[in-house]
Design an enzyme around this catalytic site. Structure first.
Site, PDB file in Angstrom:
ATOM      1  N   HIS A 116       0.849  -1.288   0.090  1.00 34.58           N
ATOM      2  CA  HIS A 116      -0.090   0.117   0.092  1.00 34.58           C
ATOM      3  C   HIS A 116       0.814   1.193   0.010  1.00 34.58           C
ATOM      4  CE1 HIS A 116       0.444   1.167   4.237  1.00 34.58           C
ATOM      5  NE2 HIS A 116       0.496  -0.267   4.467  1.00 34.58           N
ATOM      6  N   ASP A 118      -0.453   4.510   0.917  1.00 35.93           N
ATOM      7  CA  ASP A 118      -1.329   5.533   1.664  1.00 35.93           C
ATOM      8  C   ASP A 118      -0.210   5.266   3.056  1.00 35.93           C
ATOM      9  OD1 ASP A 118      -2.281   2.829   2.260  1.00 35.93           O
ATOM     10  OD2 ASP A 118      -3.591   3.982   3.792  1.00 35.93           O
ATOM     11  N   ASP A 149       6.432   1.955   6.178  1.00 38.62           N
ATOM     12  CA  ASP A 149       5.124   1.374   6.358  1.00 38.62           C
ATOM     13  C   ASP A 149       4.051   2.143   4.983  1.00 38.62           C
ATOM     14  OD1 ASP A 149       2.537   0.432   6.807  1.00 38.62           O
ATOM     15  OD2 ASP A 149       2.278   1.396   8.872  1.00 38.62           O
ATOM     16  N   GLU A 183      -5.163   1.191   3.065  1.00 37.41           N
ATOM     17  CA  GLU A 183      -4.681   0.339   3.961  1.00 37.41           C
ATOM     18  C   GLU A 183      -4.810   0.927   5.418  1.00 37.41           C
ATOM     19  OE1 GLU A 183      -2.631  -2.400   6.589  1.00 37.41           O
ATOM     20  OE2 GLU A 183      -2.172  -0.132   6.353  1.00 37.41           O
ATOM     21  N   GLU A 184      -4.321   2.121   5.579  1.00 41.82           N
ATOM     22  CA  GLU A 184      -4.278   2.789   6.864  1.00 41.82           C
ATOM     23  C   GLU A 184      -5.580   2.913   7.559  1.00 41.82           C
ATOM     24  OE1 GLU A 184      -1.686   2.239   8.581  1.00 41.82           O
ATOM     25  OE2 GLU A 184       0.029   2.361   7.495  1.00 41.82           O
ATOM     26  N   ASP A 211       4.435  -5.981   5.156  1.00 42.89           N
ATOM     27  CA  ASP A 211       3.655  -4.474   5.646  1.00 42.89           C
ATOM     28  C   ASP A 211       3.934  -4.901   7.146  1.00 42.89           C
ATOM     29  OD1 ASP A 211       2.437  -2.296   5.755  1.00 42.89           O
ATOM     30  OD2 ASP A 211       0.574  -3.099   5.576  1.00 42.89           O
ATOM     31  N   HIS A 460       3.658   3.493  13.253  1.00 43.73           N
ATOM     32  CA  HIS A 460       2.505   4.468  13.326  1.00 43.73           C
ATOM     33  C   HIS A 460       2.934   5.636  14.430  1.00 43.73           C
ATOM     34  CE1 HIS A 460      -0.843   1.399  11.848  1.00 43.73           C
ATOM     35  NE2 HIS A 460       0.172   1.464  10.955  1.00 43.73           N
TER      36      HIS A 460
END
Lengths: 500, 500
Positions: A116, A118, A149, A183-184, A211, A460
């Site tokens: 991903h 995003d 990520d 995805e997030e 991921d 994150h």
């Protein structure tokens, strides 16, 4: 009698293979600054999928990725994913998704890479030391939102393919890509996409996701995750909040009932008190125990990075098992009560406790749900309270467990050994990674999670990064992985024919 | 031998008194539209003390009130109250306070009226049916922010005085005023003001506050309030929040400890579980029981207005006692845990439970504090948790209890009887009204709480109002109260000489 129409690809000889690896590694080493610059370009796009204001940037990012994959010679389809309705009623488009394929040689295995582009939200003022959208290299680390990520791993995979192309070498596998941009925010639409394009997966042998991150500095393969059964327990006493001076002393206060329920869910040793909760937990086999014995895990370092002095368990073995293969229950908070700073004298009328159970193989969500409902009903009955209790399951994500005897796990192990001269740890993730389970369930294909980022990458968090070392060596792992897959795939000596 | 230099004022004869009451009531009746218009003018000023943007309006409101009191012929002092520093570092002035006096006749008693002209926040969009700053009369109710809290009662008092002046009648008491503009934000600076101007209170006999509402439609006098001991109990496990997937199962989660502590504070029958908590509660005397027997209280109506179907107690007597004269414990909420809508998989690192004990005579704050600390320590010890627990008392407001045999209570009863032909209920307030206790403690004078608003006035809610009836009849009560005070004050037959 099984009729076996086995497809055989002639593998490289050992010497030729060694030469090829040398060439691949050499190319990757000499082009690493270019690979870092590519990552810098990607990180500069603020493709935060949680911010509707940035939706155009996100779509731009998908298009950049699509063009990049196209430049590999792949056939790329950019698929409209519809639109979403925001809380304020505004309708905005989802970013498109990418389905791509490169190579259709029936003698080769086919590997599909999921990624991903995003990212999580990021603002300098949240405590970033550098601008989150400007890749900044400090002491060998590449800082920036999306570095690990998941833009870094996606680019590493692309660069691995590109290396074959640049060296005019035959790519030993057919490649497919599925790249998304939300995805997030929970991958809305991904299941639909897979289902609608299930034919896309029909000739896929392996699905690779990169991921997640490793457990330590040591390379690792991830073969399982826990699930997540997230419950709300609501206690309602009246229709409006009341003042504790004016009403305190005569009410069956909902907060009192709720804290009693929550206090009875798990004991201070971490044991879940809900009857039956451990009945279906898969027994530990000798083979599984063996995996734990080999793992590199520094318990003290783990404690340091979590900023917690004392865990419930004192050995790495116990800690890892309780993170990966035993269920846990966490109480997250209460909605509807006073939660600000200061001192408000409120008696909340309706409060909702939130807790979740990380369930493991072979626990079943419907069984867990019934056990939780029954138990809370019983606990609440002890209070003889006239309040109304409602229990609801808000998330029911199932655990995922791969078959680690699958050939692609062997191929990945061999690739890692080739790059790092080490056997990777076989690890699980205590968190839910619904993607792995989704792909496994919908496509029925083997799924491998092959992390290239380090345990301290801060996916994150503020100051997300990937080390230059992991980024570049990860590219080599992917390049080797293609070769190792082809060896297993077509090598009758290994006895692992895959297409039959 | 007590030497008694008694000051004697000749009271009106019964007939003259009756005539005077008739004149007063007649004037108030015929001028009621003017009184309502005055209230409309005052409500039009958005003197919300919680909004720094409205600070100028608040100061303007104080000046309007000062001019109004000046127009009665009073000597008015507008006192600078300094300034406050906002969270953003900005420094803004507090609104000034008013000290005023009218009359200095040593043969008369002196009554000091406390009131405030700031209001709670109010916005039409919060659910007001009418514009909160435009007094709107609907079915005999005067809606608007501040109508009952506290602009209406302040103006009613002023109009009562004005009535004497307009009729050129001798005001039977000396009057003082203390008016502030930050009551709704906790009266910062009020204690200082009283202490610095303690001489202002030296010749005051009675202090009257009309800043609460009745229990029912029936007129009432308030003679006591509960206190408030507000505690924070903080449980700290680590330095940062962690993810329940990545860490759930190996941590001594602070939320688990906290809900256990909170669940052990009070049982489901409302009984506080902290040992010793009831030891100092004043025993119920026959005289006190008598007060409860006479009270008009509709339990069903009370339940309807609170929107709660079932109370802990089934009789009015029990309900009122548990609201007024027995302690209660309410759990308000938790700071630091997840409190939004949705489902966040967080393990909070530090959580703070907030609860308060409404303590009653003769409970002592330091004793309660020690009992709470000791008990939480004991409960927490059962958990064998490595987490850190801290208990702190954040508010320690003591209960207030007036001497209801004090002459001004008798005067107020008589005034109410004169206006409504009824004996008022003697009520308490379950809430803390720190002002009453502050005035009593600092000035050592008798404090009376004389509400004129109804139980359903919605002081801090949307659609705050005072009924025209209560506003106008309240003005009459105040006017009569002056006369009744003077009778008690100077009437040797009643044997209540006050200045000696």
């Amino acid at each position: 009698m099984i009729i076996c129409t086995q497809l055989i690809m002639i593998p490289l000889g050992a010497e030729a293979e060694e030469k090829q690896v040398k060439d691949l590694f050499s190319y990757i080493n000499t082009h690493q600054d270019e690979f870092v610059q590519n990552l810098k370009d990607w990180l500069a796009v603020p493709s935060d999928s949680s911010d509707p204001e940035l939706r155009e940037e996100l779509t731009r990012m998908i298009n950049i990725a699509a063009d990049r994959i196209k430049s590999l010679g792949a056939r790329v389809e950019v698929i409209d994913m519809g639109s979403e309705k925001l809380h304020n009623g505004q309708i905005i488009p989802f970013p498109p998704a990418i389905l791509a394929e490169l190579g259709k040689d029936p003698t080769k295995g086919t590997v599909c890479f999921y990624g991903h582009v995003d990212v999580q939200p990021a603002k300098k003022e949240d405590g970033w030391s550098t601008d989150p959208y400007t890749l900044t290299e400090i002491n060998g680390n590449l800082y920036g939102r999306g570095a690990t990520d998941n833009k870094g791993p996606v680019l590493a995979w692309i660069h691995a393919v590109e290396t074959y192309k640049a060296l005019k070498k035959d790519i030993p596998v057919n490649l497919k890509f599925i790249i998304e941009g939300v995805e997030e925010t929970g991958s809305p639409g991904l299941e639909d996409l897979i289902e609608k394009h299930i034919h896309f997966f029909s000739d896929v042998d392996y699905i690779v996701i990169s991921d997640n991150v490793r457990l330590s500095k040591k390379p690792a393969l991830t073969y399982g995750t826990r699930g997540n059964a997230y419950f709300f327990v609501e206690v309602e006493g009246g229709k409006k909040d009341l003042h504790s001076g004016t009403f305190g002393g005569i009410l069956h206060e909902p907060m009192r009932d709720l804290v009693y329920i929550l206090a009875n869910l798990v004991d201070s040793s971490g044991q879940i008190l809900i009857p039956g909760m451990y009945d279906d937990v898969a027994p530990l086999t000798k083979e599984e125990q063996k995996l734990y014995d080999d793992i590199e895990f520094d318990l003290e370092e783990h404690k340091n990075s979590s900023c917690v002095d004392t865990y419930l368990y004192n050995t790495s073995d116990e800690v890892l098992k309780h993170l990966w293969r035993y269920p846990s229950l966490s109480i997250h908070g209460i909605e509807g009560a006073f939660s600000d700073t200061g001192s408000k004298t409120v008696i909340p009328s309706k409060v909702t406790g939130k807790f979740s159970i990380r369930q493991v193989p072979n626990m079943k969500i419907p069984v867990v749900e019934k056990q939780v409902e029954k138990y809370i009903e019983d606990v609440f009955a002890r209070l003889h309270s006239p309040n109304k209790v409602t229990v609801s399951l808000k998330i029911g994500a199932v655990p995922w467990l791969a078959n680690i005897d699958d050939p692609q796990y062997t191929a990945a192990k061999n690739a890692i050994t080739k790059v790092f001269d080490i056997t990777p740890d076989m690890i699980r993730d205590g968190s839910t990674i619904p993607l792995a389970k989704t792909f496994q369930d919908l496509t029925k294909k083997s799924v491998l999670m092959l992390p290239i980022g380090g345990a301290d990458d801060g996916e994150h968090s503020q100051n997300e990064k990937i080390s230059r070392f992991n980024y570049i060596e990860g590219t080599k792992v992917f390049a080797c992985f293609f070769q190792e897959l082809s060896k297993l795939h077509g090598d009758p000596i290994n006895g692992m024919p895959l297409k039959n």
